[in-house]
Write an enzyme that holds these catalytic residues in place. Structure first.
Site, PDB file in Angstrom:
ATOM      1  N   ALA A   1      19.234  48.076 -25.771  1.00 17.73           N
ATOM      2  CA  ALA A   1      19.578  47.055 -24.175  1.00 17.73           C
ATOM      3  C   ALA A   1      19.543  44.857 -25.178  1.00 17.73           C
ATOM      4  CB  ALA A   1      18.638  47.128 -23.512  1.00 17.73           C
TER       5      ALA A   1
ATOM      6  N   ASN B   1      15.180  47.423 -26.271  1.00 15.77           N
ATOM      7  CA  ASN B   1      15.530  46.134 -26.932  1.00 15.77           C
ATOM      8  C   ASN B   1      15.764  46.204 -28.169  1.00 15.77           C
ATOM      9  OD1 ASN B   1      15.347  43.046 -27.086  1.00 15.77           O
ATOM     10  ND2 ASN B   1      12.893  43.081 -26.918  1.00 15.77           N
ATOM     11  N   CYS B   2      17.193  45.850 -28.320  1.00 13.01           N
ATOM     12  CA  CYS B   2      18.304  45.111 -29.324  1.00 13.01           C
ATOM     13  C   CYS B   2      17.580  44.384 -29.717  1.00 13.01           C
ATOM     14  CB  CYS B   2      19.204  45.194 -28.642  1.00 13.01           C
ATOM     15  SG  CYS B   2      20.630  44.630 -30.155  1.00 13.01           S
ATOM     16  N   PHE B   3      16.658  43.782 -30.043  1.00 11.83           N
ATOM     17  CA  PHE B   3      16.732  42.577 -30.686  1.00 11.83           C
ATOM     18  C   PHE B   3      14.848  43.059 -31.122  1.00 11.83           C
ATOM     19  CE2 PHE B   3      19.978  39.924 -29.420  1.00 11.83           C
ATOM     20  CZ  PHE B   3      20.709  39.748 -30.391  1.00 11.83           C
TER      21      PHE B   3
ATOM     22  N   LYS C   1      15.986  38.586 -36.709  1.00 11.62           N
ATOM     23  CA  LYS C   1      17.717  38.862 -35.668  1.00 11.62           C
ATOM     24  C   LYS C   1      18.042  38.205 -35.219  1.00 11.62           C
ATOM     25  CE  LYS C   1      19.190  42.923 -33.574  1.00 11.62           C
ATOM     26  NZ  LYS C   1      18.895  44.337 -33.245  1.00 11.62           N
TER      27      LYS C   1
END
Lengths: 137, 263
Positions: B80, B137-139, B153
């Protein structure tokens, strides 16, 4: 974990230029993706399998594989009906990486016609096709 | 040889439209009826985009609703992303023969982004977080698709690959809103939420954290130049074709549902 001992392109299978393999037994085709394909994809984390009974059409997408944040669509090499899916992939999609021609099979398709597309390659032609692809790279 | 691509700046739109349009361009390109494209866009209202196969267990849909944040599922993989103060790029290109592998394309596009950020005075690198992390969580997750600055990132990207074409899109964070970001996820315990929150600033960064205020027009300009130089392209400023507009309208229905199946 990769199975280093597995035969890269078994001679008893047919291959497509989109890197699927087919084991043909009369009207039943077992389908998977080739050693080359799984290596290119990297670690497979999710497989969206079709439902049993789904009709598939030649060259039409019917399932998806996710690896390295990339969703790759898989196409059927022939017309037919899905009669079995590899349920183990739901729990362990990495089987495609570790054993692409064995436990990592994807689906079984019952074909309507015994005449298969003439674009299917044998293992030697497929390896030559890969050499060309890599050379052009 | 220089290739001619279309540049699209489609501005701010709802998540459902943004995802439908990315897929529509891919479909029409595959039919040979449009040009390869670089598209830049933003999201309004703010939107949480989920990976194609991401479960909903870790997503706090109630909180998203309360905060006025849309939720949409992307056609691409990964985790996400909260599209709040950010710019999204998408590249829609044919699979040429030989086709670039997914790793090669991540590498190539990241090189274009590295060059773009460098001209803003930002040094970014491909290999960021030392360990490969898995997180909804993508980050907070890391992989070969990501671009980092000082091991944090900055850009997360993902792909969709069909037989004839590839879509890669990615989120360039202008500024993070950690309080909001952490309220759109569910955590197994308050302790874990606290832990992840406290380490977030060590794992993720944003353009404004690195260089302060960002002029969006300048950012778009350097991105265009980066893609032009690294991919050897010439851009023309294009518009959506009639086919793309029609296909987008059709796909809107699919993206309005959070869980769609292959048909």
């Amino acid at each position: 974990m990769r199975n280093k001992d597995c035969e890269k392109y078994p001679k008893n299978l047919k291959y497509t230029k989109t890197h699927e393999w087919l084991k043909i037994e009369e009207r039943k085709i077992t389908l998977g993706i080739s050693y080359f394909a799984q290596e290119q994809l990297g670690d497979i984390v999710y497989v969206e399998l079709p439902k049993i009974g789904m009709e598939v059409k030649e060259q039409k997408m019917f399932m998806e594989i996710e690896s390295s944040k990339a969703v790759s669509k898989i196409y059927s090499p022939c017309k037919g009906k899905i009669v079995a899916i590899n349920k183990k992939l739901g729990e362990n999609p990495g089987l495609i990486n570790s054993d692409p021609y064995g436990e990592g099979w994807l689906v079984e398709i019952e074909i309507m016609s015994l005449v298969l597309p003439d674009t299917l390659l044998d293992s030697i032609c497929y390896e030559n096709f890969l050499k060309e692809e890599i050379k052009d790279d | 040889m220089t290739k001619i691509w279309r540049f699209l700046d489609t501005g701010k739109n709802p998540g459902v439209y943004n995802m439908a349009l990315d897929e529509a361009i891919l479909e029409i390109l595959e039919q040979g009826k449009t040009a390869p494209s670089l598209r830049l866009y933003q999201w309004s209202p703010a939107c949480l985009s989920l990976g194609r196969n991401q479960g909903l267990k870790t997503i706090n849909l109630g909180s998203c609703k309360k905060l006025g944040i849309d939720v949409v599922r992307r056609p691409t993989g990964g985790e996400a992303i909260l599209h709040w103060d950010e710019l999204t790029y998408s590249v829609i290109m044919p699979r040429e023969n030989p086709s670039l592998s997914l790793k090669e394309l991540y590498f190539l596009i990241n090189r274009a982004l590295i060059e773009a950020f460098y001209s803003l005075g930002i040094k970014t690198e491909l290999h960021c977080l030392k360990e490969s992390l898995k997180n909804p969580n993508c980050f907070l997750s890391a992989g070969l698709a990501d671009l980092c600055c000082h091991e944090k990132k900055l850009v997360g990207s993902a792909q969709l690959r069909t037989r004839g074409a590839i879509l890669q899109h990615g989120s360039i964070i202008i500024s993070h809103k950690p309080e909001i970001l952490f309220s759109v996820f569910r955590f197994p315990s308050k302790k874990l939420k606290k832990e992840e929150f406290s380490t977030f600033s060590k794992k993720a960064t944003s353009l404004s954290e690195i260089i302060g205020e960002i002029n969006l027009t300048d950012l778009k300009k350097v991105l265009l130049a980066g893609f032009q130089n690294v991919l050897n392209l010439e851009f023309f400023e294009g518009k959506l074709t009639g086919d793309e507009i029609l296909e987008t309208e059709k796909l809107l229905e699919k993206y309005k549902k959070l869980n769609w199946e292959i048909k």
